[in-house]
Design an enzyme around this catalytic site. Structure first.
Site, PDB file in Angstrom:
ATOM      1  NE  ARG A 179      -0.074  -6.324  -3.657  1.00 41.87           N
ATOM      2  CZ  ARG A 179      -1.283  -5.802  -3.806  1.00 41.87           C
ATOM      3  NH1 ARG A 179      -1.693  -4.875  -2.985  1.00 41.87           N
ATOM      4  NH2 ARG A 179      -2.072  -6.209  -4.750  1.00 41.87           N
ATOM      5  NE  ARG A 227      -3.482  -9.135  -2.366  1.00 41.75           N
ATOM      6  CZ  ARG A 227      -4.614  -9.082  -3.023  1.00 41.75           C
ATOM      7  NH1 ARG A 227      -5.456  -8.134  -2.789  1.00 41.75           N
ATOM      8  NH2 ARG A 227      -4.925  -9.970  -3.915  1.00 41.75           N
ATOM      9  CG  ASP A 248      -4.706  -4.820  -1.326  1.00 41.84           C
ATOM     10  OD1 ASP A 248      -4.262  -3.927  -2.071  1.00 41.84           O
ATOM     11  OD2 ASP A 248      -5.827  -5.341  -1.492  1.00 41.84           O
ATOM     12  CG  ASP A 266      -7.748  -1.803  -2.160  1.00 38.53           C
ATOM     13  OD1 ASP A 266      -6.771  -1.636  -2.920  1.00 38.53           O
ATOM     14  OD2 ASP A 266      -8.326  -2.891  -2.023  1.00 38.53           O
TER      15      ASP A 266
END
Length: 185
Positions: A95, A104, A107, A109
């Site tokens: 990343r 990317r 990712d 989250d």
């Protein structure tokens, strides 16, 4: 500062939900490897994974479509320790944070952490934009439709509101793959 007054001991087990996305290299393989890495985190067990979805990029649109998914983990890691582990996984996958909404390789989250509401530098729970993003809510509803997003309501209700405001063609489910990461049945 944490807004939830319930003390969280380091030994308590909590449910956390994580969004996964990638659009560089082999995004499907990146997400499948990330699921396995989530299952191998200390004091953490992967309990559910959504299907894989294709979605259009948001913000910076001159890039490939994304592959998105969500995962559920049971963990004893604190929110900060879990976030640090997610950032470490992203780094191992190459990343590179060149600019906002950039393409990317991976990712991750942290969306929800057992109903905790917090606003600290570098970590806001629930994830601040999750209720505006069908590419998060659609896979999350698949594994946790009744989960509560503090301040917003149930995942499935948030999804219905989000879909009423967006183009439903922006996300589509990929056919199921025969092989899935540990814990993703």
């Amino acid at each position: 500062m944490a807004e939830n007054t319930a003390a969280r001991s380091s030994a308590s087990r909590v449910t956390a939900y994580i969004a996964l996305g990638a659009n560089l290299g082999d995004p499907i393989a990146q997400i499948e490897r990330a699921w396995a890495e989530l299952d191998n985190l200390p004091e953490t067990r992967l309990t559910a994974c959504s299907s894989l979805y294709v979605s259009k990029p948001v913000g910076y649109v001159d890039q490939p479509d994304f592959i998105n998914a969500t995962a559920c983990v049971i963990t004893q890691l604190s929110p900060r320790a879990l976030l640090a582990a997610l950032l470490s996984i992203e780094a191992r996958h190459g990343r590179d944070r060149t600019f906002k909404n950039a393409p990317r390789s991976l990712d991750l989250d942290l969306l929800l952490y057992d109903g905790l509401v917090m606003h600290e530098h570098g970590l806001t729970l629930p994830h601040p934009r999750m209720t505006e993003r069908a590419f998060v809510l659609v896979p999350l509803a698949e594994i946790a439709a009744a989960a509560l997003i503090p301040g917003h309501g149930r995942v499935d209700d948030c999804l219905a509101r989000c879909q009423a405001q967006t183009d439903n063609n922006d996300i589509r489910r990929l056919p199921a793959e025969p092989a899935r990461a540990a814990g993703c049945q």
